[in-house]
Design an enzyme around this catalytic site. Structure first.
Site, PDB file in Angstrom:
ATOM      1  N   ALA A   1       0.837  -1.199   0.000  1.00 54.78           N
ATOM      2  CA  ALA A   1       0.000   0.000   0.000  1.00 54.78           C
ATOM      3  C   ALA A   1       0.879   1.259   0.000  1.00 54.78           C
ATOM      4  CB  ALA A   1      -0.923  -0.011   1.206  1.00 54.78           C
TER       5      ALA A   1
ATOM      6  N   TYR B   1       3.917   1.457  -1.131  1.00 54.79           N
ATOM      7  CA  TYR B   1       4.546   1.507  -2.446  1.00 54.79           C
ATOM      8  C   TYR B   1       3.558   2.091  -3.472  1.00 54.79           C
ATOM      9  CZ  TYR B   1       6.550  -0.140  -6.823  1.00 54.79           C
ATOM     10  OH  TYR B   1       7.058  -0.206  -8.098  1.00 54.79           O
TER      11      TYR B   1
ATOM     12  N   LEU C   1       9.838 -29.269   3.827  1.00 53.15           N
ATOM     13  CA  LEU C   1       9.754 -30.100   5.028  1.00 53.15           C
ATOM     14  C   LEU C   1       8.610 -29.619   5.892  1.00 53.15           C
ATOM     15  CD1 LEU C   1      13.543 -30.090   5.960  1.00 53.15           C
ATOM     16  CD2 LEU C   1      12.234 -32.057   5.157  1.00 53.15           C
TER      17      LEU C   1
ATOM     18  N   LYS D   1      19.455 -27.350  10.112  1.00 53.25           N
ATOM     19  CA  LYS D   1      18.675 -26.845   8.976  1.00 53.25           C
ATOM     20  C   LYS D   1      19.298 -25.502   8.598  1.00 53.25           C
ATOM     21  CE  LYS D   1      14.019 -26.121   7.259  1.00 53.25           C
ATOM     22  NZ  LYS D   1      14.086 -24.787   6.719  1.00 53.25           N
TER      23      LYS D   1
ATOM     24  N   ARG E   1      15.178 -23.880  -6.489  1.00 52.10           N
ATOM     25  CA  ARG E   1      14.005 -24.682  -6.221  1.00 52.10           C
ATOM     26  C   ARG E   1      12.784 -24.187  -6.994  1.00 52.10           C
ATOM     27  NH1 ARG E   1      10.871 -26.405  -0.796  1.00 52.10           N
ATOM     28  NH2 ARG E   1       9.114 -25.338  -1.600  1.00 52.10           N
TER      29      ARG E   1
ATOM     30  N   GLU F   1      22.184 -26.762   0.180  1.00 50.84           N
ATOM     31  CA  GLU F   1      21.851 -25.378   0.513  1.00 50.84           C
ATOM     32  C   GLU F   1      22.994 -24.435   0.177  1.00 50.84           C
ATOM     33  OE1 GLU F   1      18.848 -25.479   1.651  1.00 50.84           O
ATOM     34  OE2 GLU F   1      18.416 -23.586   2.679  1.00 50.84           O
TER      35      GLU F   1
ATOM     36  N   CYS G   1     -16.912  -9.530   3.847  1.00 46.92           N
ATOM     37  CA  CYS G   1     -17.688  -8.593   3.052  1.00 46.92           C
ATOM     38  C   CYS G   1     -18.714  -9.427   2.296  1.00 46.92           C
ATOM     39  CB  CYS G   1     -16.762  -7.886   2.072  1.00 46.92           C
ATOM     40  SG  CYS G   1     -17.605  -7.134   0.697  1.00 46.92           S
TER      41      CYS G   1
ATOM     42  N   CYS H   1     -17.739  -6.904  -4.969  1.00 43.59           N
ATOM     43  CA  CYS H   1     -16.717  -6.188  -4.194  1.00 43.59           C
ATOM     44  C   CYS H   1     -15.419  -6.099  -5.006  1.00 43.59           C
ATOM     45  CB  CYS H   1     -16.459  -6.918  -2.868  1.00 43.59           C
ATOM     46  SG  CYS H   1     -15.034  -6.261  -1.972  1.00 43.59           S
TER      47      CYS H   1
HETATM   48  S1  IVH Z   1      16.217 -32.006   3.392  1.00 49.53           S
HETATM   49  C1  IVH Z   1      12.655 -33.652   0.924  1.00 49.53           C
HETATM   50  N1  IVH Z   1      18.070 -31.002   4.924  1.00 49.53           N
HETATM   51  O1  IVH Z   1      14.765 -26.629   4.102  1.00 49.53           O
HETATM   52  C2  IVH Z   1      13.231 -32.515   1.655  1.00 49.53           C
HETATM   53  N2  IVH Z   1      16.603 -29.498   3.831  1.00 49.53           N
HETATM   54  O2  IVH Z   1      11.799 -26.737   4.300  1.00 49.53           O
HETATM   55  C3  IVH Z   1      14.668 -32.316   1.327  1.00 49.53           C
HETATM   56  N3  IVH Z   1      17.075 -27.141   4.269  1.00 49.53           N
HETATM   57  O3  IVH Z   1      13.945 -26.609   0.713  1.00 49.53           O
HETATM   58  C4  IVH Z   1      15.249 -31.279   2.152  1.00 49.53           C
HETATM   59  N4  IVH Z   1      18.813 -27.461   5.566  1.00 49.53           N
HETATM   60  O4  IVH Z   1      16.160 -25.589   1.383  1.00 49.53           O
HETATM   61  C5  IVH Z   1      17.031 -30.730   4.127  1.00 49.53           C
HETATM   62  N5  IVH Z   1      19.791 -30.266   6.266  1.00 49.53           N
HETATM   63  C6  IVH Z   1      18.764 -29.995   5.477  1.00 49.53           C
HETATM   64  C7  IVH Z   1      18.350 -28.680   5.196  1.00 49.53           C
HETATM   65  C8  IVH Z   1      17.258 -28.463   4.373  1.00 49.53           C
HETATM   66  C9  IVH Z   1      18.032 -26.550   4.993  1.00 49.53           C
HETATM   67  C10 IVH Z   1      16.033 -26.402   3.548  1.00 49.53           C
HETATM   68  C11 IVH Z   1      15.907 -26.745   2.087  1.00 49.53           C
HETATM   69  C12 IVH Z   1      14.481 -27.138   1.895  1.00 49.53           C
HETATM   70  C13 IVH Z   1      13.821 -26.555   3.080  1.00 49.53           C
HETATM   71  C14 IVH Z   1      12.604 -27.381   3.429  1.00 49.53           C
END
Ligand code: IVH
Length: 707
Positions: free
Chosen positions: A46, A48, A95, A130, A151, A192, A448, A454
């Site tokens: 908004a 922007y 995940l 992760k 991805r 990653e 609404c 609308c």
């Molecule tokens: S396994 C089938 N391992 O988390 C799933 N993902 O929410 C394969 N990610 O898109 C992913 N660290 O970008 C896996 N040790 C890890 C990870 C990881 C980061 C990210 C990845 C994925 C996202 C899923």
């Protein structure tokens, strides 16, 4: 921001107008870059839009002052196709998230139940950080890197091969250690891309010194650096890569997660040292706590710990639910919190007419990201929090989730209570109604009642239709949709109008290419992109319709189950007409229940929708859904499992049938092709006999599908 802003346009002198147009051009260009290039907007849509509207108003009054670099001339430029697309041979999934120790215990219990394992049969799982970066898929053929893709939407990503080649952790050729010699002919390595804290700080320091764009956090910096058109810039950014997964692999080098990661290391990749294997929930949780304790000292961002079933054969049996594997979960770290002032509450009207109050916050950094908005969900939530405008509030941000207000920290005497509107903020001022559930209970959502009248709902519906996971029309983003919605010459009021745009433009006297912000080239590109989407996958079509409760995953389930638009459309009309058999069949599909069925029934009973669907279906070529494993002996069959099964749970049996391209139904009808019956089968077996449906036992099932 220019000091002149706020003065009515009518009162501006030419010199003031020129100065403000120059400032606006810079400011809007900077926001465009933050939004499109860096994935890091710092203002709301908004705010922007208000800048662009101000710019347009000044230009309307001072046409001679329109600048060559005016933002009004740049519609479509920011959405130029940067990278080619690559279809993933194996989809890139996400995940499921878990937030508590109970969630993890439940996750393990679900796995045991699915696999029919005894409570004390150990299931080995791995635990690893992760990484908070962006995932990348690297395809090696005969050991040589042939392409790299982001991805994207999981099915299709951007071709960033040249950029990936500049990352030192990514081998151009796989190493071939003796024990693994040679690497599989086809090997897709996934992992990653991330940026270390040190490299992130250095990058931002340089940007500050040069007066160029800084990044909000290392993840955005990694994403922005990988998606550079000039790979030489990517090279300077010192990106890193951890390998942790794979896509298509012609010969698997190992049978476990740990073995595969070991192999990845052997082929020359960096893998994370904090990965370990455990036989118990306690083991996983203690590893989680250890990683959490070391989080700050790692030197790169992580946002949780990922657990994966180690045995790949068990992973295969567990399979997937929509976009996530059943065999893995992300145990997220607790959300980050901060305190700021609630400056205003705005009402947003969504695609389905729901009125959502949005908190406008004094900008505050929460876990490295500047937060300016938070959702307040509904009137009840405002009441529950007891929050007033002017209050100091606690906010939290967890991952990619919209920030939330947790509570009030302090309330000054002049804080103002918010009154929830009784009329839609749209120009029709339609009354707002509280939703009533099937059981007659008043819900918390205010809607609404204007529906198809609308303008907010219609625009949101269009935005949904062209969004990335639906029709994904290049050059037709949120802003362009708004332009066409309001354009008197070429109005787009319904999704079907998009596909008549080119023809209407040809017939119109006032051509699009002559309008502000469009040129012959961008118009041609837009029409080309629209033409390209006349061919559309069935699941995208179903999702694009914007039926309530039919998200992407549900659309995919429906597309797979019905296979063709004709079959889905027939079934939906029958469900709308109250056909019990059709409803029963749809009900039997995974993750589809009454809410979805009622929404489909309602959607396909509404004349406006029927007209839209009719117009779309005749303008488009809707592709049949990919039938998984079409050559399997049970592909296309409707199968019912009943009685006690010995080698698999009922859920596993259903998932297996679906993987093989069959539809697993919950009840037997004359349309059922096969019943797999175990000991103790009762009424379903009787029904099968009544309808003359073939009945087999579990052993025969495995024989037929080849073990
Ligand atoms: S396994 C089938 N391992 O988390 C799933 N993902 O929410 C394969 N990610 O898109 C992913 N660290 O970008 C896996 N040790 C890890 C990870 C990881 C980061 C990210 C990845 C994925 C996202 C899923």
């Amino acid at each position: 921001m220019s000091g002149l802003r706020g003065k009515p346009v009518d009162a501006l002198y030419a010199s003031e107008a020129a100065a403000e147009l120059a400032a606006l051009a810079d400011e809007i260009a900077a926001h465009d870059k933050r939004y499109h290039r860096d994935d890091a907007p710092t203002i709301s849509d908004a705010e922007y839009d208000a800048l662009r509207i101000r710019n347009a108003a000044i230009e309307a009054r001072f046409p001679d002052l329109v600048r060559a670099d005016s933002p009004s001339r740049a519609v479509g430029a920011e959405v130029s196709e940067k990278f080619g697309k690559i279809r993933h041979a194996v989809p890139m999934l996400s995940l499921d998230n878990a937030f508590s120790e109970e969630d993890i215990a439940d996750f393990i219990t679900r796995i045991r139940r699915f696999l029919r394992l005894h409570d004390d049969t150990p299931v080995a799982l791995t635990a690893e950080p992760k990484i908070d970066g962006l995932s990348l898929s690297l395809r090696y053929e005969n050991g040589v890197l042939v392409h790299a893709a982001t991805r994207g939407d999981g099915q299709e990503g951007e071709d960033v091969t040249a950029n990936a080649r500049t990352i030192a952790d990514i081998p151009h050729r796989l190493a071939a250690p003796d024990l693994l010699d040679p690497p599989p002919p086809v090997f897709e390595v996934r992992g990653e891309v991330y940026m270390s804290h040190a490299d992130f700080a250095a990058l931002n320091a340089r940007a500050l010194a040069d007066g160029t764009q800084t990044y909000a956090n290392p993840r955005n910096a990694a994403a922005g650096s990988l998606r550079q058109l000039d790979a030489a810039i990517t090279r300077e950014r010192a990106l890193k890569f951890y390998a942790y997964a794979w896509g298509e692999v012609s010969d698997m080098p190992a049978g476990t997660q740990t073995g595969m990661v070991e192999a990845l290391k052997g082929f020359g990749f960096k893998t994370n040292d904090l990965m370990a294997r455990f036989d118990s929930v306690e083991g996983l949780l203690s590893h989680y706590r250890m990683i959490e304790a070391r989080r700050a000292a790692l030197g790169y961002d992580i946002d949780g710990v990922v657990y994966k079933v180690d045995d790949l054969e068990l992973q295969r049996r567990l399979g997937f639910v929509s976009r996530s594997p059943r065999w893995a979960v992300a145990h997220k770290f607790p959300a980050e919190k901060a305190v700021t002032v609630l400056e205003a509450i705005d009402i947003q009207v969504g695609r389905t007419g729901a009125l959502t109050p949005v908190a406008r916050l004094r900008p505050v950094t929460v876990g490295g990201v500047v937060v300016t908005n938070a959702t307040l969900h509904n009137a009840e939530e405002i009441e529950r929090l007891g929050v007033k405008i002017g209050d100091t509030v606690r906010v939290q941000r967890a991952g990619d989730v919209i920030p939330q207000i947790l509570g009030v920290e302090a309330s000054p005497a002049d804080a103002v209570a918010f009154t929830f509107p009784h009329l839609c903020p749209c120009e029709l001022k339609t009354p707002v109604v509280r939703e009533v559930t099937a059981s007659g209970v008043e819900g918390v959502v205010s809607r609404c009642s204007g529906e198809f009248a609308c303008p907010y709902q219609r625009i949101e519906h269009l935005r949904h239709f062209v969004s990335r996971r639906a029709f994904d029309i290049e050059g037709l983003g949120e802003k362009q949709i708004e332009f066409f919605f309001n354009d008197p010459d070429l109005p787009v009021k319904s999704p079907a109008d998009i596909f008549t745009l080119a023809a209407r433009d040809a017939a119109s006297l006032k051509k699009l290419k002559d309008k502000d912000g469009f040129g012959a080239l961008s118009v041609a590109k837009l029409f080309e992109a629209i033409e390209a989407r006349r061919m559309i996958a069935l699941d995208r079509m179903i999702y694009g319709l914007g039926i309530r409760h039919v998200g992407e995953a549900t659309a995919r389930v429906l597309a797979r189950a019905y296979g063709s638009w004709g079959a889905f459309h027939d079934a939906a009309l029958k469900v709308a007409g109250g056909d019990v058999t059709a409803r029963g069949e749809m009900d039997a599909l995974e993750d589809i229940g009454d809410a979805v069925l009622d929404a489909i029934a309602r959607y396909f009973s509404e004349p406006h929708n029927l007209e839209l669907v009719e117009r779309l279906a005749s303008a488009l070529s809707i592709q049949d859904a990919e039938r998984p494993a079409a050559e399997s002996p049970v592909a296309g069959m409707t199968i019912v499992f009943t009685g006690a099964l010995e080698r698999m749970s009922r859920d596993e049996a259903k998932a297996m049938a679906e993987r093989l391209g069959a539809k697993a139904a919950g009840s037997v009808s004359k349309k059922t092709d096969l019943v797999v019956a175990g000991p103790g089968a009762g009424s379903k077996l009787a029904d099968a006999r009544k309808f003359g449906v073939e009945v087999i036992d579990e052993a025969e099932w495995f024989r037929r599908i080849g073990g």
